[in-house]
Scaffold this active site. Structure first.
Site, PDB file in Angstrom:
ATOM      1  N   PRO A 100       0.839  -1.210   0.000  1.00 54.85           N
ATOM      2  CA  PRO A 100       0.000   0.000   0.000  1.00 54.85           C
ATOM      3  C   PRO A 100       0.870   1.255   0.000  1.00 54.85           C
ATOM      4  CG  PRO A 100      -0.247  -1.233   2.074  1.00 54.85           C
ATOM      5  CD  PRO A 100       0.793  -1.938   1.274  1.00 54.85           C
ATOM      6  N   GLY A 104       6.029   5.856   5.222  1.00 54.70           N
ATOM      7  CA  GLY A 104       6.817   5.170   6.261  1.00 54.70           C
ATOM      8  C   GLY A 104       7.239   3.764   5.921  1.00 54.70           C
ATOM      9  N   GLY A 106       8.333   2.780   2.844  1.00 53.98           N
ATOM     10  CA  GLY A 106       9.189   2.730   1.656  1.00 53.98           C
ATOM     11  C   GLY A 106       8.446   2.689   0.341  1.00 53.98           C
ATOM     12  N   SER A 108       7.777   5.099  -1.721  1.00 52.44           N
ATOM     13  CA  SER A 108       8.434   5.856  -2.795  1.00 52.44           C
ATOM     14  C   SER A 108       9.649   5.098  -3.321  1.00 52.44           C
ATOM     15  CB  SER A 108       8.825   7.256  -2.314  1.00 52.44           C
ATOM     16  OG  SER A 108       9.808   7.191  -1.305  1.00 52.44           O
ATOM     17  N   ALA A 109      10.463   4.554  -2.417  1.00 51.32           N
ATOM     18  CA  ALA A 109      11.662   3.820  -2.860  1.00 51.32           C
ATOM     19  C   ALA A 109      11.277   2.569  -3.638  1.00 51.32           C
ATOM     20  CB  ALA A 109      12.522   3.454  -1.653  1.00 51.32           C
ATOM     21  N   ALA A 110      10.245   1.868  -3.157  1.00 51.29           N
ATOM     22  CA  ALA A 110       9.809   0.653  -3.861  1.00 51.29           C
ATOM     23  C   ALA A 110       9.343   1.007  -5.274  1.00 51.29           C
ATOM     24  CB  ALA A 110       8.677  -0.020  -3.081  1.00 51.29           C
ATOM     25  N   ASP A 151      16.298   3.290   2.307  1.00 52.86           N
ATOM     26  CA  ASP A 151      15.025   2.810   1.745  1.00 52.86           C
ATOM     27  C   ASP A 151      15.230   2.146   0.390  1.00 52.86           C
ATOM     28  OD1 ASP A 151      14.020   4.086   3.955  1.00 52.86           O
ATOM     29  OD2 ASP A 151      12.488   5.211   2.894  1.00 52.86           O
TER      30      ASP A 151
HETATM   31  C1  MEV Z   1      12.636   7.309   5.720  1.00 57.49           C
HETATM   32  O1  MEV Z   1      12.067   6.032   5.493  1.00 57.49           O
HETATM   33  C2  MEV Z   1      13.893   7.178   6.519  1.00 57.49           C
HETATM   34  C3  MEV Z   1      14.610   8.479   6.824  1.00 57.49           C
HETATM   35  O2  MEV Z   1      15.678   8.143   7.701  1.00 57.49           O
HETATM   36  C4  MEV Z   1      15.120   9.167   5.581  1.00 57.49           C
HETATM   37  C5  MEV Z   1      16.280   8.435   4.943  1.00 57.49           C
HETATM   38  O3  MEV Z   1      17.000   7.689   5.615  1.00 57.49           O
HETATM   39  O4  MEV Z   1      16.497   8.656   3.742  1.00 57.49           O
HETATM   40  C6  MEV Z   1      13.703   9.449   7.566  1.00 57.49           C
END
Ligand code: MEV
Length: 321
Positions: A100, A104, A106, A108-110, A151
């Site tokens: 989903p 928090g 990930g 965006s990274a995924a 991430d």
């Molecule tokens: C975000 O998932 C994690 C942070 O530590 C940012 C990062 O490490 O790039 C807040």
């Protein structure tokens, strides 16, 4: 219909949960992250005019709208890193999968890893995971400003990872950790879409303004990461839980928690979770509770759902997906 006939590139990236060290990790403190068994999937076709994104990920209300400008910037960054001119590219991008789009975990990274892999396939580029990770890191700058890289690393490689950012620009430390067996967790979502960029910038600014308060907290976060690594290796889950609680306290001190996150963290602890903390950028988004065994996981997850929060029941330390 269309998608079945026209050749296209496909790719996926894992979601993640940071167990120890979010925010501190941006400043070179080690962190521990676990990929989860949910992915964002992407399909890319060289077709149409300009770049269009069909985002069909299920998630928090308002996520897609709030992140649209950052998503556009991230795709442009990604294309440039891959040697493709975003001004001239004609691409249709589809995003879906079972991760989903909550803040928090990930998302965006995924999505960046998934899109980078799909573009590579569509353009017949053979890229190593290392290269995909580098491309996704560039894309992450649009979402996080100065990301640590934790991430995109979890999204690319999966597994349980010890991560340390190299502040001099050299290669980051990325070590795979193993634990005896995967452990149940509950991820609780506040429903608040948070802006990681603002959260990361806020910590840097407050640390600069108040080093007397912040520097000792960063030292505590570093010690905590090493102790947590040992506890995970020894499979001392009570200890891991206590350290998660301690990590949450440090995150409260650097002002990245909020009342909704604290509420869910307390609720999880009351239900018997071994430990609970916010996970990711904070300011909303998600928290994680360590809930070994299905019964405990169910008790914690149900308590949150009864209060109207959305949850994910998953595990850390999964080696095979
Ligand atoms: C975000 O998932 C994690 C942070 O530590 C940012 C990062 O490490 O790039 C807040």
């Amino acid at each position: 219909m269309f998608f079945g006939v026209v050749p296209m590139g496909r790719g996926s990236g894992f979601g993640k949960v940071i167990l120890f060290g979010e925010h501190f990790v941006v400043h070179g403190v080690p962190g521990i992250v676990s990929a989860i068994d949910s992915t964002t999937d992407a399909e890319v076709k060289k077709i149409g005019e300009g770049i269009t994104v069909r985002d069909e990920r299920k998630g928090a209300r308002g996520y897609t709208e709030k992140k649209r400008a950052q998503q556009k910037e991230s795709i442009e960054r990604m294309l440039k890193t891959m040697g493709i001119d975003p001004e001239k590219a004609s691409l249709e991008i589809w995003l879906g999968g079972n991760l989903p789009s909550f803040s928090g975990i990930g998302a965006s990274a995924a999505s960046s890893v998934a899109i980078a892999r799909a573009i590579a396939e569509e353009f017949e580029m053979v890229l190593s995971d290392e290269k995909i990770n580098e491309i996704a890191y560039e894309a992450e700058k649009a979402y996080a400003g100065t990301p640590s890289g934790i991430d995109n690393t979890a999204a690319t490689y999966g597994g349980l990872i010890w991560f340390k950012r190299n502040l001099s620009g050299g290669p980051n430390t990325i070590e795979k950790l193993s634990i005896r067996e995967p452990v149940e967790i509950v991820i609780g979502n506040t429903g608040i879409v948070a802006d990681t960029k603002e959260m990361v910038a806020g910590v840097a600014e407050r640390r600069k303004r108040n080093p007397e308060k912040y520097n000792p907290l960063f030292k505590q976060a570093e010690d905590l990461a090493f102790t947590a690594r040992k506890a995970l290796k020894e499979f001392d889950l009570r200890k891991v839980g206590e350290l998660m609680n301690e990590n949450h306290r440090l995150l409260q001190e650097i002002e990245v928690s909020c009342k909704e996150l604290d509420y869910l963290v307390n609720l999880a602890r009351e239900q018997g979770a071994f430990g609970a903390k916010l996970t990711g950028g904070g300011g909303g988004g998600c928290m994680v509770a360590l809930t070994p065994r299905r019964e405990l996981q169910e008790a914690v997850a149900t308590a949150m759902e009864k209060e109207g929060f959305r949850v994910l029941r998953t595990k850390i330390g999964i080696q095979k997906y």
